[in-house]
Design a protein around this motif. Structure first.
Motif, short mmCIF file in Angstrom:
data_model
loop_
_atom_site.label_atom_id
_atom_site.label_comp_id
_atom_site.label_asym_id
_atom_site.label_seq_id
_atom_site.Cartn_x
_atom_site.Cartn_y
_atom_site.Cartn_z
N LEU A 474 22.84 39.68 30.27
CA LEU A 474 21.70 40.60 30.27
C LEU A 474 22.17 41.97 29.83
O LEU A 474 23.16 42.51 30.37
CB LEU A 474 21.05 40.69 31.65
N VAL A 475 21.50 42.55 28.85
CA VAL A 475 21.86 43.83 28.25
C VAL A 475 20.74 44.83 28.48
O VAL A 475 19.56 44.49 28.35
CB VAL A 475 22.13 43.67 26.74
N SER A 476 21.09 46.07 28.79
CA SER A 476 20.10 47.13 28.98
C SER A 476 19.92 47.94 27.71
O SER A 476 20.89 48.33 27.05
CB SER A 476 20.55 48.08 30.10
N ILE A 477 18.66 48.21 27.36
CA ILE A 477 18.33 49.22 26.36
C ILE A 477 17.96 50.48 27.12
O ILE A 477 16.92 50.54 27.78
CB ILE A 477 17.19 48.75 25.45
N TRP A 478 18.83 51.49 27.02
CA TRP A 478 18.68 52.71 27.81
C TRP A 478 17.67 53.64 27.15
O TRP A 478 18.02 54.56 26.42
CB TRP A 478 20.03 53.40 27.97
N ASP A 479 16.41 53.41 27.45
CA ASP A 479 15.34 54.23 26.91
C ASP A 479 14.20 54.18 27.91
O ASP A 479 14.03 53.17 28.61
CB ASP A 479 14.89 53.67 25.55
N ASP A 480 13.43 55.28 27.99
CA ASP A 480 12.29 55.28 28.93
C ASP A 480 11.32 54.14 28.62
O ASP A 480 10.66 53.62 29.51
CB ASP A 480 11.56 56.62 28.89
N ARG A 481 11.26 53.76 27.36
CA ARG A 481 10.50 52.57 26.97
C ARG A 481 11.50 51.50 26.54
O ARG A 481 11.41 50.94 25.45
CB ARG A 481 9.51 52.89 25.86
N GLY A 482 12.42 51.24 27.42
CA GLY A 482 13.50 50.31 27.12
C GLY A 482 13.18 48.89 27.53
O GLY A 482 12.02 48.51 27.70
N ALA A 483 14.24 48.10 27.69
CA ALA A 483 14.05 46.69 28.01
C ALA A 483 15.34 46.11 28.55
O ALA A 483 16.43 46.68 28.38
CB ALA A 483 13.60 45.91 26.78
N LEU A 484 15.19 44.96 29.17
CA LEU A 484 16.30 44.11 29.55
C LEU A 484 16.29 42.94 28.57
O LEU A 484 15.28 42.23 28.44
CB LEU A 484 16.10 43.60 30.98
N VAL A 485 17.37 42.77 27.83
CA VAL A 485 17.44 41.72 26.82
C VAL A 485 18.38 40.62 27.30
O VAL A 485 19.53 40.89 27.65
CB VAL A 485 17.92 42.27 25.46
N VAL A 486 17.86 39.39 27.35
CA VAL A 486 18.62 38.25 27.85
C VAL A 486 19.17 37.46 26.67
O VAL A 486 18.42 37.06 25.77
CB VAL A 486 17.74 37.34 28.72
N TYR A 487 20.50 37.25 26.66
CA TYR A 487 21.16 36.49 25.61
C TYR A 487 21.76 35.20 26.17
O TYR A 487 22.23 35.17 27.32
CB TYR A 487 22.29 37.31 24.97
N ASP A 488 21.76 34.16 25.35
CA ASP A 488 22.54 32.97 25.66
C ASP A 488 24.01 33.34 25.50
O ASP A 488 24.43 33.79 24.42
CB ASP A 488 22.16 31.84 24.70
N PRO A 499 10.31 44.30 29.17
CA PRO A 499 10.16 45.76 29.11
C PRO A 499 10.50 46.42 30.45
O PRO A 499 10.08 45.95 31.51
CB PRO A 499 8.67 45.94 28.78
N MET A 500 11.26 47.49 30.40
CA MET A 500 11.63 48.25 31.59
C MET A 500 11.86 49.70 31.22
O MET A 500 12.06 50.02 30.04
CB MET A 500 12.88 47.67 32.26
N SER A 501 11.85 50.58 32.22
CA SER A 501 12.01 52.00 32.01
C SER A 501 13.47 52.42 32.25
O SER A 501 13.92 52.59 33.37
CB SER A 501 11.09 52.79 32.95
N ARG A 502 14.21 52.52 31.16
CA ARG A 502 15.63 52.88 31.19
C ARG A 502 16.39 52.10 32.28
O ARG A 502 16.84 52.66 33.29
CB ARG A 502 15.82 54.38 31.40
N PRO A 503 16.56 50.80 32.09
CA PRO A 503 17.29 50.00 33.08
C PRO A 503 18.78 50.31 33.03
O PRO A 503 19.55 49.68 32.31
CB PRO A 503 16.99 48.56 32.65
N SER A 504 19.21 51.29 33.80
CA SER A 504 20.57 51.80 33.70
C SER A 504 21.61 50.79 34.16
O SER A 504 22.76 50.82 33.72
CB SER A 504 20.71 53.10 34.50
#
Length: 521
Positions: A474-488, A499-504
């Motif tokens: 699981l990777v975080s996109i650090w942005d107020d309109r960010g996301a948690l991206v799940v990879y195999d 979609p998530m709000s800066r998932p630090s």
């Protein structure tokens, strides 16, 4: 205190509360604050419903950034903008005032800590959680953009709940050994206890004014809180968050120090504390039946001798380990026999915790981020890898002789590195560089970069965490309109985007309570 106060506390970040009236040519910032801001932030600036307004607590939110928040408000909170009510001079004066340090370290001891304690609910006796998700494969996701946390089902990758947290969580949440309770800590020193089985906030206490991180004892009964302000190491009961002991952070000579971090050493039944300003490391026993420890080993290079200084025994017995200079940002080898700490830039020191002294000095240029180091076995030998904060490189060290095995090139300086014992790959970000959107995937068997992924061009991608079995990253996109991206984790193919709000940061229950080799501890 009602539960709604928690929401009020979070909603106010840098409020000017009720500032009104024409700006003077030379504004009296102290009076402006006392008349209009003290109700929310405390007359002493230590925080009340709103957070503490001190330079240590505000981090980078100072100067022009602080002035912009006062003028324009803060998104996703109830903080309004005051540009239409305050003159620019008043706004600038307030921004300067909250960035100034206090004249002396304020008192925040057992009495103040206990007075802050709030109980919202009591945990019921349960045999299992009140949901059908695997409680050991939950993720706790900290969303820094609007100060919330999401509890995520790690099998379906669906949120179970989302709730407000204290302002500016810091240091990573920690779990009890059974995985039922998670504890958060804010930069303002608030420790929050949350029941993952009932998805309920239970209690909170303010253990410091500016805190760095927390750790939980191996038996799950005690929490240690590392404080910059005041200079203390605080022990709390995990059961009710009551104060058990407060250590004044001073070396043997009485010199005061900030406590920069505290860690659990599970194989040693102890806490290890890093002192920022004095050349000592502390080990605090968490076993009530602990044998006698030592207050430290004084290593005299001039005399060529080691003196053992006897101390107490049992719960919270303190052992002092003297080191050549203050150390910070620790990495522990898997058996917790040795730690590596950053000294001045370009140098790290290895300390053997068994004998209680430094045993090796390492040249590690470009500021290694040891706290993000990971370990695994390579060709039958234990190794560790750490990203560098000033160069696009990763240093790989042999943990038996501390030799440098290889330096791996990455697109730019990074901060986090993660893996899992069930995957042959390690993931590293380049978030400190122009290539902040790119992660490098390294084969732990060959020490070569085998793939790069870019979750969203132009946006910071960081802080990888694996699920319980190591099948997904699981990777975080650090942005107020960010996301948690799940990879195999085997094919590196994107599976899902949430979609998530800066998932630090996101923290898997199983990986944390089992001290997975691929995650931070």
């Amino acid at each position: 205190m009602k539960r709604s106060c928690l929401s009020d506390w979070i909603a106010v970040a840098l409020t000017a509360c009720a500032l009104a009236g024409p700006a003077s040519a030379e504004p009296d910032a102290a009076k402006l604050f006392a008349d209009n801001c003290a109700e929310c932030h405390g007359a002493d600036r230590l925080g009340r419903l709103g957070p503490a307004l001190l330079p240590e607590n505000l981090g980078r939110l100072t100067g022009a950034r602080a002035a912009a928040v006062i003028a324009d408000g803060r998104a996703a909170t109830q903080m309004p903008g005051f540009a239409g009510k305050l003159g620019s001079d008043d706004i600038a004066a307030l921004a300067t005032y909250i960035a100034s340090p206090l004249p002396s370290v304020p008192a925040w001891g057992p009495v103040e800590i206990e007075a802050s304690r709030v109980v919202y609910a009591f945990a019921p006796e349960l045999d299992r959680p009140r949901f059908d998700a695997d409680p050991m494969n939950l993720f706790v996701v900290v969303e820094a953009g609007d100060h919330h946390a999401t509890i995520l089902d790690g099998d379906r990758f669906e949120p179970l709940t989302r709730f407000q947290t204290r302002f500016a969580l810091h240091g990573g949440p920690k779990f009890t050994p059974d995985g039922r309770y998670v504890f958060f800590m804010s930069r303002d020193g608030w420790v929050s206890k949350y029941d993952l089985w009932t998805l309920t906030m239970l209690s909170e206490v303010r253990a410091g004014i500016n805190a760095r991180n927390i750790a939980i004892s191996r038996d799950g009964k005690h929490i240690a809180v590392a404080n910059y302000l005041p200079h203390t190491l605080v022990m709390l009961s995990t059961d009710d968050l009551k104060v058990e002991k407060v250590f004044e952070a001073e070396d043997r000579k009485g010199n005061s120090s900030r406590v920069s971090a505290v860690y659990q050493a599970p194989t040693r039944n102890s806490f290890i504390a890093a002192l920022k300003d004095v050349p000592e490391i502390w080990e605090i026993a968490t076993d009530p039946n602990a044998p006698p420890v030592y207050s430290g080993f004084v290593h005299s290079h001039e005399k060529g001798m080691i003196e053992a200084l006897a101390s107490s025994q049992g719960l919270f017995a303190l052992r002092r380990i003297e080191v050549p200079e203050p150390l910070d940002d620790f990495f522990f080898d898997p058996p917790y026999r040795n730690l590596i700490g950053s000294a001045r830039e370009g140098r790290a020191i290895v300390v053997n915790l068994t004998v209680g002294r430094d045993i090796k000095q390492l040249d590690l240029p470009s500021l290694p981020h040891l706290g993000s180091g990971i370990s695994w076995t390579l060709n039958g030998r234990p190794v560790m890898a750490t990203p560098l904060l000033k160069e696009g490189k990763i240093s790989v060290l042999d943990l038996q002789d501390w030799s440098l095995i290889k330096v791996i090139d990455t697109p730019g300086p990074g901060y986090f590195m993660r893996s899992h014992e069930n995957t042959p790959y390690a993931w590293a970000d380049s978030m400190m560089s122009a290539k902040k959107d790119t992660l490098s995937i390294i084969d732990k068997r060959t020490l070569e970069v085998v793939r790069s992924v870019t979750p969203e061009p132009g946006k910071t991608a960081a802080h990888v965490e694996f699920d319980r079995d190591g099948r997904h990253a699981l990777v975080s996109i650090w942005d107020d309109r960010g996301a948690l991206v799940v990879y195999d984790a085997a094919t590196f193919v994107e599976v899902k985007r949430i979609p998530m709000s800066r998932p630090s940061g996101k923290y898997n229950v199983w990986n944390k309570i089992t001290f997975s080799d691929g995650t931070s501890h």
